[in-house]
Design a protein around this motif. Structure first.
Motif, PDB file in Angstrom:
ATOM      1  N   GLY A  34     -62.209   6.504  22.468  1.00  0.00           N
ATOM      2  CA  GLY A  34     -63.315   6.145  23.346  1.00  0.00           C
ATOM      3  C   GLY A  34     -62.895   5.736  24.739  1.00  0.00           C
ATOM      4  O   GLY A  34     -63.749   5.463  25.587  1.00  0.00           O
ATOM      5  N   TRP A  35     -61.597   5.693  24.994  1.00  0.00           N
ATOM      6  CA  TRP A  35     -61.099   5.316  26.312  1.00  0.00           C
ATOM      7  C   TRP A  35     -60.930   6.552  27.192  1.00  0.00           C
ATOM      8  O   TRP A  35     -60.667   7.651  26.701  1.00  0.00           O
ATOM      9  N   PRO A  36     -61.043   6.386  28.514  1.00  0.00           N
ATOM     10  CA  PRO A  36     -60.762   7.519  29.407  1.00  0.00           C
ATOM     11  C   PRO A  36     -59.272   7.826  29.399  1.00  0.00           C
ATOM     12  O   PRO A  36     -58.440   6.978  29.037  1.00  0.00           O
ATOM     13  N   GLN A  37     -58.910   9.037  29.792  1.00  0.00           N
ATOM     14  CA  GLN A  37     -57.491   9.390  29.838  1.00  0.00           C
ATOM     15  C   GLN A  37     -56.801   8.747  31.035  1.00  0.00           C
ATOM     16  O   GLN A  37     -55.579   8.546  31.024  1.00  0.00           O
ATOM     17  N   TRP A  38     -57.585   8.404  32.056  1.00  0.00           N
ATOM     18  CA  TRP A  38     -57.027   7.787  33.257  1.00  0.00           C
ATOM     19  C   TRP A  38     -57.851   6.563  33.636  1.00  0.00           C
ATOM     20  O   TRP A  38     -59.078   6.573  33.533  1.00  0.00           O
ATOM     21  N   ILE A  39     -57.183   5.524  34.039  1.00  0.00           N
ATOM     22  CA  ILE A  39     -57.841   4.346  34.618  1.00  0.00           C
ATOM     23  C   ILE A  39     -57.226   4.157  35.998  1.00  0.00           C
ATOM     24  O   ILE A  39     -56.084   3.698  36.131  1.00  0.00           O
ATOM     25  N   GLY A  40     -57.959   4.577  37.026  1.00  0.00           N
ATOM     26  CA  GLY A  40     -57.363   4.621  38.357  1.00  0.00           C
ATOM     27  C   GLY A  40     -56.179   5.578  38.335  1.00  0.00           C
ATOM     28  O   GLY A  40     -56.263   6.684  37.789  1.00  0.00           O
ATOM     29  N   PRO A  41     -55.032   5.178  38.889  1.00  0.00           N
ATOM     30  CA  PRO A  41     -53.865   6.058  38.898  1.00  0.00           C
ATOM     31  C   PRO A  41     -53.077   6.040  37.595  1.00  0.00           C
ATOM     32  O   PRO A  41     -52.095   6.766  37.439  1.00  0.00           O
ATOM     33  N   ALA A  42     -53.497   5.204  36.634  1.00  0.00           N
ATOM     34  CA  ALA A  42     -52.726   5.015  35.400  1.00  0.00           C
ATOM     35  C   ALA A  42     -53.208   5.943  34.294  1.00  0.00           C
ATOM     36  O   ALA A  42     -54.406   5.978  33.974  1.00  0.00           O
ATOM     37  N   GLU A  43     -52.277   6.667  33.711  1.00  0.00           N
ATOM     38  CA  GLU A  43     -52.580   7.472  32.536  1.00  0.00           C
ATOM     39  C   GLU A  43     -52.594   6.569  31.306  1.00  0.00           C
ATOM     40  O   GLU A  43     -51.655   5.795  31.078  1.00  0.00           O
ATOM     41  N   VAL A  44     -53.664   6.651  30.523  1.00  0.00           N
ATOM     42  CA  VAL A  44     -53.758   5.897  29.276  1.00  0.00           C
ATOM     43  C   VAL A  44     -52.935   6.630  28.220  1.00  0.00           C
ATOM     44  O   VAL A  44     -53.214   7.781  27.889  1.00  0.00           O
ATOM     45  N   VAL A  45     -51.904   5.964  27.706  1.00  0.00           N
ATOM     46  CA  VAL A  45     -50.977   6.584  26.764  1.00  0.00           C
ATOM     47  C   VAL A  45     -50.977   5.761  25.470  1.00  0.00           C
ATOM     48  O   VAL A  45     -50.230   4.780  25.343  1.00  0.00           O
ATOM     49  N   PRO A  46     -51.806   6.136  24.487  1.00  0.00           N
ATOM     50  CA  PRO A  46     -51.786   5.422  23.207  1.00  0.00           C
ATOM     51  C   PRO A  46     -50.487   5.705  22.458  1.00  0.00           C
ATOM     52  O   PRO A  46     -50.011   6.849  22.413  1.00  0.00           O
ATOM     53  N   LEU A  47     -49.920   4.670  21.874  1.00  0.00           N
ATOM     54  CA  LEU A  47     -48.698   4.823  21.096  1.00  0.00           C
ATOM     55  C   LEU A  47     -49.039   5.079  19.634  1.00  0.00           C
ATOM     56  O   LEU A  47     -49.970   4.480  19.079  1.00  0.00           O
ATOM     57  N   GLN A  48     -48.280   5.966  19.019  1.00  0.00           N
ATOM     58  CA  GLN A  48     -48.465   6.259  17.597  1.00  0.00           C
ATOM     59  C   GLN A  48     -47.363   5.569  16.800  1.00  0.00           C
ATOM     60  O   GLN A  48     -46.181   5.820  17.023  1.00  0.00           O
ATOM     61  N   LEU A  49     -47.752   4.703  15.889  1.00  0.00           N
ATOM     62  CA  LEU A  49     -46.790   3.940  15.105  1.00  0.00           C
ATOM     63  C   LEU A  49     -46.532   4.633  13.762  1.00  0.00           C
ATOM     64  O   LEU A  49     -47.361   5.402  13.275  1.00  0.00           O
ATOM     65  N   PRO A  50     -45.395   4.365  13.140  1.00  0.00           N
ATOM     66  CA  PRO A  50     -45.092   4.994  11.841  1.00  0.00           C
ATOM     67  C   PRO A  50     -46.031   4.521  10.749  1.00  0.00           C
ATOM     68  O   PRO A  50     -46.586   3.428  10.801  1.00  0.00           O
ATOM     69  N   GLY A  51     -46.233   5.409   9.767  1.00  0.00           N
ATOM     70  CA  GLY A  51     -47.037   5.061   8.604  1.00  0.00           C
ATOM     71  C   GLY A  51     -48.507   5.363   8.732  1.00  0.00           C
ATOM     72  O   GLY A  51     -49.289   4.986   7.856  1.00  0.00           O
ATOM     73  N   ARG A  52     -48.911   6.066   9.804  1.00  0.00           N
ATOM     74  CA  ARG A  52     -50.335   6.350  10.001  1.00  0.00           C
ATOM     75  C   ARG A  52     -50.527   7.701  10.692  1.00  0.00           C
ATOM     76  O   ARG A  52     -49.633   8.200  11.367  1.00  0.00           O
ATOM     77  N   GLU A  53     -51.700   8.307  10.442  1.00  0.00           N
ATOM     78  CA  GLU A  53     -52.098   9.576  11.061  1.00  0.00           C
ATOM     79  C   GLU A  53     -50.979  10.615  10.945  1.00  0.00           C
ATOM     80  O   GLU A  53     -50.508  10.893   9.835  1.00  0.00           O
ATOM     81  N   ASN A  54     -50.526  11.186  12.054  1.00  0.00           N
ATOM     82  CA  ASN A  54     -49.526  12.255  11.954  1.00  0.00           C
ATOM     83  C   ASN A  54     -48.135  11.743  11.580  1.00  0.00           C
ATOM     84  O   ASN A  54     -47.211  12.534  11.392  1.00  0.00           O
ATOM     85  N   ARG A  55     -47.976  10.418  11.447  1.00  0.00           N
ATOM     86  CA  ARG A  55     -46.705   9.837  10.988  1.00  0.00           C
ATOM     87  C   ARG A  55     -46.885   9.145   9.631  1.00  0.00           C
ATOM     88  O   ARG A  55     -46.149   8.231   9.278  1.00  0.00           O
ATOM     89  N   MET A  56     -47.859   9.640   8.869  1.00  0.00           N
ATOM     90  CA  MET A  56     -48.236   9.004   7.612  1.00  0.00           C
ATOM     91  C   MET A  56     -47.081   8.957   6.612  1.00  0.00           C
ATOM     92  O   MET A  56     -46.967   8.012   5.820  1.00  0.00           O
ATOM     93  N   ARG A  57     -46.223   9.941   6.631  1.00  0.00           N
ATOM     94  CA  ARG A  57     -45.147  10.009   5.637  1.00  0.00           C
ATOM     95  C   ARG A  57     -43.976   9.084   5.964  1.00  0.00           C
ATOM     96  O   ARG A  57     -43.075   8.919   5.142  1.00  0.00           O
ATOM     97  N   GLU A  58     -43.993   8.499   7.140  1.00  0.00           N
ATOM     98  CA  GLU A  58     -42.896   7.616   7.516  1.00  0.00           C
ATOM     99  C   GLU A  58     -43.130   6.207   6.984  1.00  0.00           C
ATOM    100  O   GLU A  58     -44.262   5.764   6.863  1.00  0.00           O
TER     101      GLU A  58
END
Length: 242
Positions: A34-58
């Protein structure tokens, strides 16, 4: 080229600034949909942690200290320009621990660290979720899914997220850190006026770690998920100010 495992998408090489966002307990990087990809000049970069979504097997990271070490090892190449970090509730503490780890490693520090709806490390662990039964956590996950726009998650999906949330909450229970020399970057401490999970009046301890500015925004514990205008405006202002 493969996307680095710590991201859902490869950070833009053209970004002037990056805002690295840690997910909430039990969630993956897609919670920032639900967040925009950019906030002013800043790119919003969500971090993916192990054990969830595409890293579920970790395997789960275990502790915030171990997570911070792994995050820094994994994203060091992306700390090559001005950046900030953001975390809400169960994401705020690992975000802050990562800042401590970056500082200890002598890497480029963030311009700012945003912590939302969380007590300072020396004042925790704190929160109603930490004492919930499995069924109570399942009900809370249903509310979280509703806030994310999914009204009827399946039982299998709830079980999957419950395992991750339980492990994340255990990491929170283990985390308590006395104030040390602090951090060199300023903090923005964000509270919410109708947040009953972590009342904003309990967040004053962050000022013992760094130069901290505090803001109380209108909303509940989950309001941040929709990136309300008041939050975006504060992020823009403080990102522009360094």
């Amino acid at each position: 080229m493969a996307i680095p495992r710590w991201f859902l998408r490869t950070p833009s090489p053209d970004a002037q600034y990056r805002l690295l966002c840690f997910p909430y307990s039990g969630c993956g990087a897609s919670m920032y949909v639900g967040w925009p990809q950019w906030i002013g000049p800043a790119e919003v970069v969500p971090l993916q942690l192990p054990g969830r979504e595409n890293r579920m097997r970790e395997p789960h990271y275990g502790t915030y200290e171990q997570l911070a070490e792994d995050v820094v090892d994994g994203i060091a190449a992306y700390l090559d320009r001005p950046y900030a970090v953001f975390g809400h509730c169960g994401g705020a503490l690992p975000a802050f621990e990562t800042v401590l780890r970056i500082q200890a490693a002598g890497l480029r520090p963030p311009e700012r660290c945003f912590v939302s709806s969380q007590v300072a490390p020396q004042d925790g662990p704190y929160g109603r979720f930490l004492g919930m039964t499995e069924e109570e956590l399942r009900d809370e996950l249903r509310r979280l899914f509703a806030a994310l726009g999914s009204k009827n998650p399946s039982a299998d999906m709830l079980d999957l997220f419950l395992d991750v949330m339980s492990a994340d909450l255990e990491a929170n229970r283990k985390y308590h850190k006395p104030v040390t020399a602090g951090v060199s970057c300023p903090l923005t401490v964000i509270g919410w006026d109708a947040d009953v999970e972590v009342p904003h009046r309990l967040m004053g301890g962050w000022g013992r770690w760094a130069d901290a500015s505090t803001v109380v925004l209108p909303g509940t514990h989950y309001t941040f998920l929709s990136a309300p205008d008041a939050l975006l405006e504060r992020l823009r202002t403080d990102l522009a100010g360094g």
